[in-house]
Design an enzyme around this catalytic site. Structure first.
Site, mmCIF file in Angstrom:
data_model
loop_
_atom_site.group_PDB
_atom_site.id
_atom_site.type_symbol
_atom_site.label_atom_id
_atom_site.label_comp_id
_atom_site.label_asym_id
_atom_site.label_seq_id
_atom_site.Cartn_x
_atom_site.Cartn_y
_atom_site.Cartn_z
ATOM 1 N N ALA A 280 33.557 43.042 43.454
ATOM 2 C CA ALA A 280 32.207 42.733 44.246
ATOM 3 C C ALA A 280 30.793 43.754 43.876
ATOM 4 O O ALA A 280 30.058 43.075 44.037
ATOM 5 C CB ALA A 280 32.734 44.241 46.019
ATOM 6 N N SER B 89 32.666 50.292 53.478
ATOM 7 C CA SER B 89 33.643 51.247 52.762
ATOM 8 C C SER B 89 35.112 51.970 53.938
ATOM 9 O O SER B 89 33.947 52.708 54.732
ATOM 10 C CB SER B 89 33.320 51.513 51.261
ATOM 11 O OG SER B 89 34.006 52.925 50.987
ATOM 12 N N LEU C 146 37.514 41.031 49.821
ATOM 13 C CA LEU C 146 39.391 42.713 50.505
ATOM 14 C C LEU C 146 40.399 42.056 49.734
ATOM 15 O O LEU C 146 39.970 40.462 49.513
ATOM 16 C CB LEU C 146 39.198 42.618 52.077
ATOM 17 C CG LEU C 146 37.958 43.519 52.143
ATOM 18 C CD1 LEU C 146 37.910 43.262 54.106
ATOM 19 C CD2 LEU C 146 37.419 44.619 52.248
ATOM 20 N N HIS D 225 42.293 38.889 53.574
ATOM 21 C CA HIS D 225 40.678 37.687 54.096
ATOM 22 C C HIS D 225 40.798 37.180 55.227
ATOM 23 O O HIS D 225 39.357 37.145 55.879
ATOM 24 C CB HIS D 225 41.655 36.782 53.075
ATOM 25 C CG HIS D 225 40.821 37.106 51.295
ATOM 26 N ND1 HIS D 225 41.351 36.517 50.072
ATOM 27 C CD2 HIS D 225 40.142 38.481 50.976
ATOM 28 C CE1 HIS D 225 40.659 37.464 49.131
ATOM 29 N NE2 HIS D 225 39.865 38.587 49.549
ATOM 30 N N LYS E 72 38.472 34.039 46.761
ATOM 31 C CA LYS E 72 39.402 33.437 46.410
ATOM 32 C C LYS E 72 40.566 34.357 46.481
ATOM 33 O O LYS E 72 40.479 35.603 45.998
ATOM 34 C CB LYS E 72 38.767 32.458 45.501
ATOM 35 C CG LYS E 72 38.810 33.068 44.390
ATOM 36 C CD LYS E 72 40.533 33.513 43.428
ATOM 37 C CE LYS E 72 39.748 34.773 41.961
ATOM 38 N NZ LYS E 72 41.160 35.265 41.790
ATOM 39 N N ARG F 152 47.271 43.353 42.820
ATOM 40 C CA ARG F 152 47.484 42.189 42.667
ATOM 41 C C ARG F 152 49.471 42.297 41.847
ATOM 42 O O ARG F 152 49.794 41.103 41.946
ATOM 43 C CB ARG F 152 46.804 41.611 40.990
ATOM 44 C CG ARG F 152 45.443 41.354 41.820
ATOM 45 C CD ARG F 152 44.355 41.364 39.678
ATOM 46 N NE ARG F 152 43.069 41.282 40.507
ATOM 47 C CZ ARG F 152 42.147 42.502 40.800
ATOM 48 N NH1 ARG F 152 42.510 43.587 41.440
ATOM 49 N NH2 ARG F 152 41.248 41.761 41.468
#
Length: 336
Positions: free
Chosen positions: A15, A36, A74, A79, A97, A165
Site C-alpha cells: 500500500a 493501521s 488487507l 478482503h 486482488k 503469503r
C-alpha cells in the site's frame, strides 16, 4: 470533475510503496487518510504523503464522513469482511486482488453491492495496461491472425514462514497471489472463459500453501499454460501466439521497478523467421493511477465498472477449478 476522498485500510508495504503514489497521481483522487492497528505507523505514513488524517484502527476510518472511497489492501482473508463493513458504512470499495478466497465468498458481495448501490470492485492493473489493450485490439482486429495459445510465467522466492503469503488460513499461496495475473491476461486477450482446467500443484510440507503450480486451461479457441511459484527465482513473462504473429512481454505486470514495461509485437513473416519485427512500447503512464481514475469515473456515474463483481466471481470459479484439479489429478470443468 468531482474529487473523491479516499481512505486506505492498512499500512502494508504494498500500500505504501505502490498504491499511495498511484492514488496521488490519479485524476479526481484525494487521499484523505490511512488506518493501521498501530497509530504511530499510520501517522508516519500520513506525514510522509501529506495526508490529513491517521487512524489507529480500521473502524475509525470507516466512520469518518470525509471519506468517499476505501481502498482495501488487507490480507486476503480480510478482503470480504472489511469490504462489507466499508460498504455498510457508506463507502465505495476498491479491493486488492484476490477479492475473496473462493467463488462463494466473492458472490456474497453481490447483495451488499446491490443493497447499498455502491461500487465494489477488484483492483487489476492488466485491464488498464496499454500493452495489453494493444494486444487485445490486434487480436480483435485480426491483424495477427487467429489467437491460439498464451504462455505465462510468474515467480518469486519467499522463504519467510511468518509472511502472510505463506499462511494458508490467511489465503496464502501462489495461485491467489500471482497465478491470477496470467489467468486474467488470458481471459482479457482471448475475450472468453476457459471451459476446463488441469493443474499440477506442489504444496509446502509445513505451510500447506501452493508453492509451485503448472496449469493448462482450455479456452474455446485456444490454450493458456502457465507456471507460478513462490519458491523460485523471480521472473515474469507472457507470450501470445497467433497464426500470423504474436507478442512477447518480459514483465507483464507492472511493479515498482518496471512501471512502464514494453511488449515486443511481431507480425507475419517476422515471427516465423525469427526476425525482430515491430516493437510497441507501453505508454509512459502509471497504469495503477489510470485504474484508480477509471474506478472514480464509475463511482461518479461517468462510466460503467471496469471490473464488476460478476467478473471477480468468474475469476474465482476458475481458481476454484484449478485447486480442485490439483487435488484430484484430473481435468476439472469450470462451470457457471
Amino acid at each position: 470533475m468531482t474529487t473523491l476522498s479516499w481512505g486506505v485500510l492498512g499500512a502494508s508495504l504494498f500500500a505504501i510503496e505502490h498504491m499511495m503514489p498511484a492514488l496521488q497521481q490519479a485524476a479526481g483522487v484525494r487521499v484523505h487518510g490511512i488506518a493501521s492497528r498501530e497509530l504511530a505507523k499510520a501517522g508516519a505514513v500520513a506525514q510522509r504523503f501529506g495526508l490529513a488524517q491517521a487512524y489507529g484502527d480500521y473502524d475509525s476510518l470507516l466512520a469518518d464522513p470525509a471519506i468517499d472511497v476505501v481502498y482495501n489492501p488487507l490480507p486476503n482473508h480480510l478482503h470480504v469482511p472489511w469490504t462489507v463493513k466499508a460498504a455498510r458504512a457508506g463507502k465505495h470499495v476498491l479491493c486488492e486482488k484476490p477479492i475473496a478466497l473462493d467463488a462463494a465468498e466473492a458472490a456474497s458481495l453481490i447483495p451488499v453491492r446491490d443493497e447499498t448501490g455502491l461500487q465494489i470492485q477488484e483492483a487489476y492493473v492488466v485491464l488498464h495496461h496499454p500493452q495489453w489493450q494493444r494486444v487485445r485490439a490486434l487480436v480483435r482486429e485480426g491483424r495477427i491472425g487467429r489467437l491460439r495459445a498464451i504462455q505465462g510465467w510468474f515467480s518469486y522466492r519467499l522463504e519467510d514462514p511468518d509472511n502472510i503469503r505463506n499462511k494458508r488460513e490467511m489465503g496464502g499461496g501462489g495461485l491467489l497471489d500471482i497465478g491470477v495475473y496470467p489467468l486474467l491476461t488470458a481471459r482479457y486477450v482471448f475475450g472468453a472463459e476457459p471451459v476446463r482446467v488441469f493443474a499440477a500443484i506442489e504444496r509446502h510440507p509445513t505451510w500447506d500453501v501452493d508453492v509451485l503450480t503448472s496449469a493448462v486451461l482450455a479456452f474455446p479457441d485456444g490454450i493458456l499454460n502457465f507456471t507460478c511459484s513462490t519458491l523460485l527465482a523471480g521472473h515474469q513473462h507472457m507470450v501470445v501466439h497467433a497464426t500470423k504473429g504474436g507478442s512477447s512481454c518480459p514483465i507483464p505486470s507492472p511493479s515498482r521497478r518496471a512501471a512502464r514495461p514494453k511488449s515486443d509485437l511481431r507480425f507475419g513473416r517476422d515471427l516465423g523467421a525469427g526476425r525482430r519485427g515491430r516493437r510497441d512500447a507501453g505508454e509512459g503512464q502509471s497504469v495503477r493511477a489510470a485504474g484508480r481514475s477509471v474506478f472514480c469515473a464509475a463511482v461518479r456515474g461517468e462510466a460503467p465498472p471496469a471490473f464488476p463483481l460478476e467478473e471477480s466471481i468468474k475469476m474465482m470459479r476458475i481458481l476454484d477449478a484449478l485447486a480442485r484439479s490439483g487435488e484430484s489429478g484430473r481435468w476439472e470443468e469450470v462451470g457457471a
